[in-house]
Write a protein that holds these residues in place. Structure first.
Motif, PDB file in Angstrom:
ATOM      1  N   GLY A   1       0.805  -1.215   0.000  1.00  0.00           N
ATOM      2  CA  GLY A   1       0.000   0.000   0.000  1.00  0.00           C
ATOM      3  C   GLY A   1       0.842   1.272   0.000  1.00  0.00           C
ATOM      4  N   THR A   2       1.964   1.240   0.709  1.00  0.00           N
ATOM      5  CA  THR A   2       2.833   2.425   0.774  1.00  0.00           C
ATOM      6  C   THR A   2       4.284   1.983   0.669  1.00  0.00           C
ATOM      7  N   VAL A   3       5.030   2.638  -0.225  1.00  0.00           N
ATOM      8  CA  VAL A   3       6.456   2.328  -0.315  1.00  0.00           C
ATOM      9  C   VAL A   3       7.247   3.626  -0.116  1.00  0.00           C
ATOM     10  N   LEU A   6       5.486   6.025  -2.692  1.00  0.00           N
ATOM     11  CA  LEU A   6       4.626   5.462  -3.733  1.00  0.00           C
ATOM     12  C   LEU A   6       3.436   4.770  -3.101  1.00  0.00           C
ATOM     13  N   ARG A   7       2.294   4.923  -3.740  1.00  0.00           N
ATOM     14  CA  ARG A   7       1.089   4.267  -3.231  1.00  0.00           C
ATOM     15  C   ARG A   7       0.759   3.077  -4.093  1.00  0.00           C
ATOM     16  N   ASP A   8       0.350   2.010  -3.469  1.00  0.00           N
ATOM     17  CA  ASP A   8      -0.032   0.783  -4.196  1.00  0.00           C
ATOM     18  C   ASP A   8       1.011   0.458  -5.248  1.00  0.00           C
ATOM     19  N   ALA A   9       2.218   0.266  -4.746  1.00  0.00           N
ATOM     20  CA  ALA A   9       3.334   0.046  -5.671  1.00  0.00           C
ATOM     21  C   ALA A   9       3.742  -1.413  -5.715  1.00  0.00           C
ATOM     22  N   VAL A  23       6.450  -0.575   2.929  1.00  0.00           N
ATOM     23  CA  VAL A  23       7.762  -1.136   2.613  1.00  0.00           C
ATOM     24  C   VAL A  23       8.746   0.021   2.599  1.00  0.00           C
ATOM     25  N   MET A  24       9.901  -0.190   3.161  1.00  0.00           N
ATOM     26  CA  MET A  24      10.915   0.854   3.120  1.00  0.00           C
ATOM     27  C   MET A  24      12.281   0.205   2.971  1.00  0.00           C
ATOM     28  N   PRO A  25      13.303   1.000   2.677  1.00  0.00           N
ATOM     29  CA  PRO A  25      14.640   0.413   2.532  1.00  0.00           C
ATOM     30  C   PRO A  25      15.078  -0.214   3.852  1.00  0.00           C
ATOM     31  N   GLY A  26      15.927  -1.221   3.741  1.00  0.00           N
ATOM     32  CA  GLY A  26      16.527  -1.768   4.957  1.00  0.00           C
ATOM     33  C   GLY A  26      17.248  -0.643   5.679  1.00  0.00           C
ATOM     34  N   LEU A  27      17.179  -0.687   7.023  1.00  0.00           N
ATOM     35  CA  LEU A  27      17.755   0.407   7.794  1.00  0.00           C
ATOM     36  C   LEU A  27      19.266   0.258   7.865  1.00  0.00           C
ATOM     37  N   VAL A  28      19.932   1.387   7.939  1.00  0.00           N
ATOM     38  CA  VAL A  28      21.396   1.402   7.965  1.00  0.00           C
ATOM     39  C   VAL A  28      21.847   1.988   9.301  1.00  0.00           C
ATOM     40  N   ARG A  62       4.437   2.133  -9.699  1.00  0.00           N
ATOM     41  CA  ARG A  62       3.005   1.910  -9.511  1.00  0.00           C
ATOM     42  C   ARG A  62       2.433   0.911 -10.511  1.00  0.00           C
ATOM     43  N   ASP A  63       2.811   1.052 -11.717  1.00  0.00           N
ATOM     44  CA  ASP A  63       2.173   0.197 -12.740  1.00  0.00           C
ATOM     45  C   ASP A  63       3.139  -0.837 -13.271  1.00  0.00           C
ATOM     46  N   VAL A  64       3.875  -1.422 -12.371  1.00  0.00           N
ATOM     47  CA  VAL A  64       4.852  -2.429 -12.799  1.00  0.00           C
ATOM     48  C   VAL A  64       4.168  -3.786 -12.893  1.00  0.00           C
ATOM     49  N   ALA A  65       4.336  -4.466 -14.006  1.00  0.00           N
ATOM     50  CA  ALA A  65       3.718  -5.786 -14.181  1.00  0.00           C
ATOM     51  C   ALA A  65       4.602  -6.846 -13.550  1.00  0.00           C
ATOM     52  N   VAL A  66       3.954  -7.789 -12.885  1.00  0.00           N
ATOM     53  CA  VAL A  66       4.712  -8.883 -12.263  1.00  0.00           C
ATOM     54  C   VAL A  66       4.917  -9.981 -13.300  1.00  0.00           C
TER      55      VAL A  66
END
Lengths: 833, 406
Positions: free
Chosen positions: A448-450, A458-461, A493-498, A475-479
Motif C-alpha cells: 500500500g505504501t512504499v 509510492l502508493r499501491d506500488a 515497505v521501506m529500505p533496509g535500515l542502515v 506503480r504500474d509495474v507488471a509482475v
C-alpha cells in the motif's frame, strides 16, 4: 409534598452540587482519561481541588472561575519504584555517588533519604517525561543495601517532596554483591553466601527483637536489667519482618527469583522482585505467588541460552499470567524520563496497552504501599496527572503538562504542530508470506505504501526483486509470469535500515569479552575491526529483526586513533561475504573518554598533540615513500603499517569518524580537519547544534547517538533534544545511531534501541517524515560510503528492504519481514511475547 | 647615691612589671585608646570617644569617658577601633600538612569525637602570632574534615608577637562532624565505612544513639566506658554544639534532621547552600559559619557557594559568623567579611559576625566579642575602615596588653 417544600429541597440539593470553590481548583478536559483503576473515560474531565482529585467523569460541573485545560489524553502521574536518581546525581562523579555503601555486604541501617540530592538536575528532566513519583533506592552492590525513600518529583522544599522516609528494604540476591566482595576475599563470594548472609541478618534481627522484649518484661517486673544496645540496622530489618515496609529484592535469573521468594516466605516478608530478567522462564510456577509484585526492567526484552536468537517480552508474559507487574528505569544520571518509553516498547512487542499503562502507574504504587495516594485517577487521590497531545503509548505523542499535587510542575513550551504524515493504517493480521520466499531468486512485493527514500512515497506500488537486486519499482509495474508475490496489503515497505555506527559482532563474545577498544595504546590505526567480527553473534539476529540490513562496524571511543571500520550487511556466515565496503572509516576519539592514566594523553591537549604528531609523521612518511618510489631507489623505508594505514586518510579517500561530544571537542575536530584536509564525520556530537554553522559550511555529516540518554556524563551537559532538527534545518546530513544492547537484552527492549523509534521521536521533535526516515536509511548509507548500493529503494540497488506492519511511526508497526540481498533474513513472531 | 639606686631599683621593678607576660595587672597603669571611630558592636558606633582599659578588662567606653592621670594613651584619631576579631573556624596552632605535619586531620577511623585539639596545639606555632597581628585575637581551633566525627575544638586566645598571652578560653567548645564529600571519599577510597552520604548519616545516628544510651544508663553495672561515646555527652546535653561541615542542600538538611532526632544544638560549618535552607535554620536558631574563601566552590558539593550567602542568611534571620581558617593566610578572616559587605551585608552585621556572633555561638560572650565594660580588653586598631577601604592593623591589644604594634 407541597411545591414550596420540593422547591426548597431542590435548592438545597442543587446548592450541594454547585460546590463553591473553597480552594484552588483546576479542570482538565480530555478525549481519553485513563483512570487506570476503572474504565477509560471518553470526552470527560478531571476536577482538581486543593491538590487532590475531586471528581472524574463526564458530567462534572466545575465551580465558577475554575480554569480549564484541554488535553487529548490524561493519565495519572507515572510512578517508578526502582530509581537511583538523587543518590547517584548528575554529574556522575565520585562526589555525587552515594548509592552503594559497599564497605559491608549488610548495611540495613543506611537510608537512601540521607544520600538523596534534592537538586539533582535529573529530577526536572524526569518530571518533563511525566514521572511524578519515584522510589530512590540504594544500589545492588550489597546483599542488604539499606532503605529506599519515596519522593515526589516536584519543585518544592525537600520535606514536602518526601512521601515516605523508609519506603522499603532494598536487597540483592544476585551476582552483584559477589562481584564487589569476592575479589576482596570477603563473603559473599558465591550466591549461596549471598543467600546465607541475607538469612542470617533476619535471624539476628529476630534475636534482637527477643532480647528487647525480654528486657522490657524484666523492667516491667521491676528487675534490674541492662538494655541491649540499640542497633539501627536491626530496627530497619524489624520493620520488614513486621511487614511495615516491603522488601525490594534485586534478582535476574529465575533461580534467583525463587530464592528471593523462598526467603520471603521463611520470614513472611512483603516482597517485590526487581529486574526479574528471566523470571518469565518459570511463569507457571509463579502463578502460585500472586502476592509477589514483579518490577521489570530496565531492559524490556530478553534472550537467553535456551534460544539466543529469540527474545521475550518479560513484563507482557508476567502480566498475561495475571501477575502484578510494574516497570522500572533503574535510572541514575539520565534515563528516568524514559519510563513512558518502556511502556511504549512493551506495547510495541505484544503487551496489552491497559497492562502497559498500569505497569507505569498503579502497580508500582501498590507495590510501594502508595496506592492510597497515587497511581490512579480517583476522587480523593493526589492530583498527579500527565497530559498528552495524543495516545500516551503512541510514538509521536508529546507530553503537554505535568501536574503534581494539583500544581502545574511542567509545561511543554515548544509544541509546534507536527509535520504531515503519509497515511498508512496498521495491519490487523500478521503478514502472510508465500512458502519458500526465502529461497526464491525472484519475487514481487505489492504494498500500500512504499517509502523509497528516493522521491515521494509510492502508493499501491510493486517492487520486483531479482538476483538480490531491485529490478523495478513503481506503480504500474507488471509482475512477470510465475514470480511469487508477497501481498503486503496496506502495509509499508521501506529500505533496509542502515546503522551508521555499530559494534555488532565485536561487543560481547561467548566469553563475555569485548573487542571494541584496543586499550593497550592510544594510537592503533593499523587495526581493522573486520578481523574480529563474529557474524554468528546473536546480536545480529536482533538487529536484523529491527530492520537493520547494513551496518558500519567501528572500533570504540577509548582510543585517540582506534582503527578502521568496515561496512557490512547484517547477515552472513563469514564476514568477507558480508562486506559492502571495507576500510570504510578510520576512527578517532576526542574528549574525556580518550584520556588515559599514567601515559600520554592524560589531557585534551595531549590528545590533540598526539593526533597532530601522528598525522604529521604519517604525512612525512607518505611523502618519503612517494619520493623513494619515484626515484626508483632500491632502498625504500621499511613499511610502517600504522602510518601506511593513515595514507588514504591524508589523501581524503578514507573518511575519519571522530567521536566528540562537547563543543570544544567538536571545534578541535574541525580544526584538525582543516589543518590536514581530512574528510570527517562527527560522531556523538552532543553539542553540534551550538556550532552548526561551522559544521554546515564544511559539509560535514553528523552521527547522533544516545538520543535517550539525557544527562549523566559530564560531557552531556549540553544535551538538547532539538539537536537533530537544528542540524537538519541548516542542511547538515544527520544519521541516528541506535543503542545496541547485548545479546541477552536486545536493543529493541531499551529506549533508543531501534532506528524506527529513533526516527519517530525525531519526527516528534520537529523533523518532517522524510527527514526522519532519511536519518536511518540513505543518510547513514552516504556517511558509510555505501549509498550506491543501499539506503533507498531504486532499481539497481541491493534488495535490502523491510515490510512494516504500518507506518514506521506507529507504535505497533514492527518490522514483519526483513530482506537482505533479496533473501528473507528476519521474520517477526507476533504471537510470541 | 642612695636616691639614684632607689630610683633605679624602682625603675627596674616598674620595668619588670610593665613587661610581665601575664597580662596587665591591677597595679599596671590603665590604657586608654582615644579618638577614632569605636565600633563597640553592642553599644553602637562612638566617634572620638575613649576606651579605657584596666586590669586586662574594659573599664569604660564612651564619648565622655575621662582618661585617668598616668594612663598610657594610644592616639586613635582617624583610626577604627573594634573588638578583637574571632575567627569562627581554624586549625590554628596545629601543624599544617604543608608544613610537614598535619596534626588536625586524624583520618584513620571515622568516629573520633574523643580527640582533643588541646593535644595538638603548639602554642609556639608561628601561625598564631601571624593571625593575631591581623587582628584575630581569638579563634576556634578545630579538628579537620578527615573523619566523620573528627574531635573536639577549643576556643583559644591567640598569643601575640610579643611572646606569651595564649590561653585556652573554653574547652571543649564544640564537637565536630563532617557530612558530604570529604570523609566519604577518604574512607570510600579505602573501602571503609562510610563511603556514601547515607553511610555517614547512619554511622552518625548509630553513634549518637549509643552515646545517648550510655548517658542514660551510665549508672548500670554493665556499661563499659567508651571514650568516643562518652565524649558526646556534653553535646547530647546541649552544653556544647555539634558543628557540622555541610555544603550541599541535602547534607545541610540531613544535619538538621540529626539535630532534631537527638536534640542537639547545631552549627553549620561552611554551608554553601545554606541560604536555601534558611527557614529551617532560622526556625531552629542554627547558626552558619560562612567561609572560608579557600573552599569557595572547591568541589561539586559547594557549587551553590555565593558571595551573597552571608547577606541572604542574615536577612533570613540566621545568625552568621565568619571563618577565615586563618592558617595559611592570616588576613583571610577580614577578606571574607569585606567581600560579604561588598555583596550586600551591612557593616554592622559584618562586625557582629566577626566578633559577638562567634562569641555567642561558642559561649564566650561573657568575656569577649564586644567593647563593653567588664569584658576582656581585646581591641584592634585599624588605620581605616577595614571593611570598606584598604587598611592595616596598627595595634592589637589582647587582655589589656599590646601584643602587636605596627
Amino acid at each position: 409534598m407541597r411545591k414550596s417544600t420540593v422547591g426548597l429541597l431542590l435548592a438545597v440539593v442543587l446548592g450541594l452540587f454547585a460546590v463553591q470553590a473553597s480552594g484552588e481548583t483546576l479542570m482538565i478536559r480530555a478525549k481519553k482519561i485513563h483512570t487506570i483503576s476503572g474504565a477509560v473515560v471518553e470526552n470527560g474531565a478531571v476536577l482538581i481541588r486543593d491538590g487532590k482529585i475531586a471528581a472524574v467523569g463526564t458530567e462534572i460541573v466545575p465551580p465558577p472561575g475554575t480554569p480549564v485545560v484541554e488535553a487529548w489524553a490524561v493519565t495519572p502521574g507515572l510512578v517508578d519504584i526502582h530509581s537511583h536518581v538523587g543518590v547517584y546525581s548528575v554529574p556522575s562523579v565520585e562526589e555525587n555517588s552515594d548509592g552503594n555503601e559497599m564497605t559491608n555486604p549488610l548495611t540495613p541501617q543506611v537510608r537512601a533519604l540521607d544520600s538523596f540530592n534534592f537538586e539533582d538536575p535529573a529530577i526536572s528532566v524526569a518530571r518533563a517525561g511525566g514521572v511524578t513519583t519515584i522510589v530512590a533506592l540504594p544500589g545492588s552492590g550489597n546483599v542488604i543495601g539499606g532503605t529506599g525513600v519515596s519522593v515526589k518529583l516536584k519543585d518544592d522544599r525537600p520535606d514536602r517532596m518526601v512521601l515516605q522516609e523508609d519506603n522499603c528494604l532494598k536487597m540483592a540476591i544476585e551476582g552483584n554483591p559477589i562481584g564487589v566482595y569476592g575479589p576482596r576475599k570477603q563473603m559473599p563470594a558465591t550466591l549461596m553466601a549471598v543467600y546465607h548472609l541475607a538469612r542470617k541478618a533476619f535471624v539476628e534481627a529476630r534475636e534482637y527483637e527477643a532480647a528487647w522484649e525480654k528486657f522490657e518484661k524484666e523492667k516491667k517486673a521491676g528487675k534490674a536489667a541492662a538494655a541491649p544496645k540499640r542497633e539501627l540496622g536491626k530496627e530497619a530489618l524489624l520493620k520488614a519482618l513486621r511487614r511495615e515496609i516491603p522488601v525490594h529484592m534485586h534478582c535476574a535469573t529465575a533461580a534467583e527469583a525463587m530464592s528471593c521468594i523462598r526467603l520471603a516466605r521463611e520470614f513472611n516478608l512483603r516482597l517485590t522482585l526487581a529486574h526479574c530478567y528471566w523470571v518469565y522462564l518459570v511463569v507457571d510456577e509463579l502463578k502460585e505467588y500472586k502476592d509477589v509484585a514483579f518490577n521489570v526492567g530496565p531492559p524490556m526484552l530478553f534472550g537467553y541460552f535456551d534460544n539466543p536468537h529469540v527474545f521475550h517480552n518479560a513484563a507482557a508474559i508476567l502480566a498475561e499470567a495475571g501477575l502484578d507487574v510494574s516497570l522500572q528505569t533503574d535510572a541514575l544520571g539520565g534515563g528516568q524520563q524514559n519510563l513512558l518509553q518502556l511502556a511504549v516498547l512493551c506495547a510495541r512487542r505484544g503487551m496489552k496497552e491497559a497492562d502497559a499503562l498500569k505497569a507505569i502507574t498503579l502497580n508500582g504504587a501498590r507495590a510501594a504501599g502508595l496506592d492510597g495516594r497515587i497511581g490512579s485517577l480517583e476522587p480523593g487521590k493526589d492530583a498527579d496527572l500527565v497530559l498528552y497531545d495524543g495516545e500516551p503509548l503512541a510514538l509521536t505523542t508529546r507530553i503537554t503538562q505535568v501536574i503534581i499535587d494539583g500544581r502545574v510542575e511542567y509545561r511543554n513550551e515548544s509544541l509546534k504542530p507536527l509535520a504531515g504524515l503519509t497515511a498508512a493504517p496498521l495491519a490487523a493480521r500478521p503478514l502472510d508470506l508465500p512458502e519458500n520466499i526465502g529461497a526464491a531468486g525472484a519475487f514481487a512485493i505489492r504494498a500500500g505504501t512504499v517509502f523509497t527514500l528516493a522521491g515521494e512515497p509510492l502508493r499501491d506500488a510493486v517492487i520486483l526483486v531479482k538476483d538480490g537486486r531491485i529490478e523495478k519499482i513503481g506503480r504500474d509495474v507488471a509482475v512477470p509470469e510465475g514470480w511469487p508475490v508477497i501481498e503486503a496489503g496496506d502495509r509499508v515497505v521501506m529500505p533496509g535500515l542502515v546503522s551508521p555506527r555499530s559494534h555488532a559482532g565485536i561487543s560481547d563474545n561467548w566469553k563475555r569479552q569485548s573487542y571494541v577498544n584496543e586499550t593497550s595504546q592510544p594510537v592503533v590505526p593499523e587495526l581493522e575491526v573486520k578481523n574480529s567480527i563474529e557474524p554468528q553473534a546473536p546480536l545480529f539476529s536482533f538487529l536484523r529483526g529491527d530492520g537493520i540490513t547494513s551496518l558500519l562496524v567501528t572500533p570504540g571511543n577509548l582510543n585517540v586513533i582506534g582503527g578502521q571500520g568496515t561496512a557490512i550487511k547484517s547477515y552472513g556466515a563469514v564476514v568477507d561475504r558480508m562486506i559492502i565496503k571495507d576500510r570504510a572509516v578510520m576512527m578517532f576519539g576526542l574528549g574525556a573518554k580518550a584520556r588515559r592514566e599514567g601515559e600520554m594523553p592524560t589531557t585534551r591537549m595531549g590528545i590533540m598533540a598526539l593526533l597532530r604528531e601522528t598525522l604529521v609523521k604519517a604525512r612525512e612518511y607518505g611523502e618519503k615513500r612517494d619520493r623513494e618510489a619515484r626515484s626508483k631507489k632500491t632502498e625504500i623505508p621499511a613499511a610502517d603499517l600504522a602510518l601506511d594505514a593513515l595514507q588514504p586518510v591524508l589523501r581524503g579517500e578514507m573518511p575519519v569518524m571522530i567521536h566528540c561530544e562537547r563543543r570544544d571537542d567538536i571545534l578541535a575536530a574541525l580544526r584538525l580537519a582543516d589543518e590536514f584536509q581530512l574528510k570527517i564525520i562527527l560522531d556523538g556530537a552532543t553539542d553540534a547544534y551550538k556550532v552548526v554553522d561551522e559544521i554546515r559550511k564544511r559539509g560535514i555529516p553528523v552521527v547522533l547517538e544516545g538520543l535517550f540518554r539525557g544527562l549523566g556524563h559530564v560531557e552531556d551537559r549540553g544535551f538538547n533534544e532539538d539537536n537533530a532538527a537544528v542540524l537538519i534545518r541548516a542542511g547538515v546530513t544527520v544519521a541516528f545511531r541506535p543503542d545496541e544492547g547485548s545479546w541477552r537484552t536486545p536493543a529493541a527492549g531499551q529506549p533508543g534501541g531501534e532506528p524506527l523509534t529513533l526516527a519517530a521521536f525525531a519526527y516528534r521533535g520537529g523533523l518532517t517524515e522524510e527527514e526522519a526516515l532519511q536519518a536511518v536509511t540513505i543518510a547513514p548509507a552516504r556517511i558509510a560510503g555505501i549509498d550506491k548500493r543501499v539506503g533507498s529503494l531504486e532499481a539497481g540497488k541491493d534488495a535490502d528492504l523491510v515490510i512494516l506492519r504500518g507506518h514506521p511511526f506507529q507504535t505497533g508497526a514492527i518490522p514483519e519481514a526483513v530482506f537482505i540481498d533479496g533473501r528473507l533474513e528476519a521474520r517477526a513472531q507476533p504471537d510470541r511475547l | 647615691m642612695k636616691k639614684r639606686i632607689t630610683v633605679l631599683w624602682a625603675a627596674a621593678v616598674l620595668a619588670l612589671l610593665l613587661v610581665h607576660p601575664a597580662g596587665r595587672g591591677a597595679a599596671d597603669p590603665p590604657l586608654a585608646v582615644r579618638g577614632g571611630t569605636i565600633i563597640t558592636v553592642t553599644g553602637g558606633v562612638i566617634e572620638n570617644g575613649v576606651l579605657l582599659i584596666r586590669g586586662g578588662r574594659i573599664e569604660a567606653v564612651g564619648r565622655d569617658v575621662a582618661v585617668p592621670p598616668g594612663a598610657e594613651v594610644i592616639d586613635a584619631a582617624g583610626a577604627v577601633v573594634t573588638p578583637g576579631l574571632i575567627d569562627a573556624f581554624t586549625h590554628l596552632g596545629m601543624e599544617r600538612p604543608e608544613a610537614g605535619g598535619g596534626d588536625f586531620d586524624e583520618s584513620a577511623r571515622a568516629v573520633l569525637p574523643q580527640l582533643s585539639v588541646i593535644d595538638a596545639i603548639d602554642w609556639e606555632n608561628e601561625d598564631l602570632p601571624a593571625a593575631c597581628s591581623e587582628g584575630v585575637t581569638s579563634a576556634l581551633s578545630a579538628p579537620g574534615e578527615g573523619a566523620l566525627l573528627s574531635g573536639r575544638s577549643a576556643l583559644i586566645r591567640l598569643p601575640g608577637a610579643a611572646s606569651g598571652g595564649g590561653e585556652t578560653m573554653r574547652f571543649p567548645a564544640a564537637v565536630h562532624a563532617n557530612l558530604g564529600e570529604a570523609a566519604k571519599l577518604r574512607f570510600g577510597s579505602r573501602n571503609r565505612y562510610p563511603s556514601t552520604r547515607m553511610g555517614a548519616m547512619a554511622l552518625l545516628r548509630q553513634t549518637f544513639l549509643e552515646a545517648r544510651q550510655y548517658l542514660e544508663t551510665k549508672a548500670g553495672p554493665d556499661r563499659t566506658a567508651d571514650a568516643a561515646v562518652e565524649s558526646l555527652g556534653p553535646a547530647l546535653k546541649g552544653e556544647i554544639p555539634l558543628v557540622v561541615r555541610a555544603n550541599r542542600l541535602d547534607d545541610i538538611l540531613t544535619a538538621v534532621r540529626l539535630g532534631d532526632e537527638f536534640g542537639l544544638r547545631l552549627v553549620v560549618n561552611h554551608g554553601a547552600a545554606a541560604s536555601q535552607a534558611a527557614s529551617e535554620l532560622a526556625e531552629r536558631k542554627i547558626p552558619v559559619l560562612v567561609g572560608p574563601l579557600a573552599d569557595f566552590r572547591r568541589s561539586p558539593e559547594s557549587a551553590a557557594d555565593s558571595l551573597e550567602n552571608a547577606v541572604r542568611l542574615q536577612r533570613a534571620g540566621v545568625k552568621i559568623a565568619f571563618q577565615g581558617n586563618s592558617g595559611r593566610r592570616p588576613d583571610a578572616l577580614l577578606e571574607i567579611a569585606r567581600l560579604a559587605v561588598a555583596h550586600g551585608l551591612s557593616e554592622e552585621e559584618a562586625w557582629r559576625a566577626l566578633t559577638l556572633n562567634p562569641a555567642e555561638i561558642f559561649s564566650v560572650a561573657g568575656r569577649i566579642g564586644s567593647l563593653e565594660a567588664g569584658k576582656d580588653a581585646d581591641v584592634v586598631i585599624f588605620s581605616a575602615d577595614p571593611l570598606r577601604e584598604t587598611a592595616v592593623v596598627r595595634t592589637v591589644i589582647s587582655r589589656g596588653r599590646i601584643v602587636f604594634s605596627r
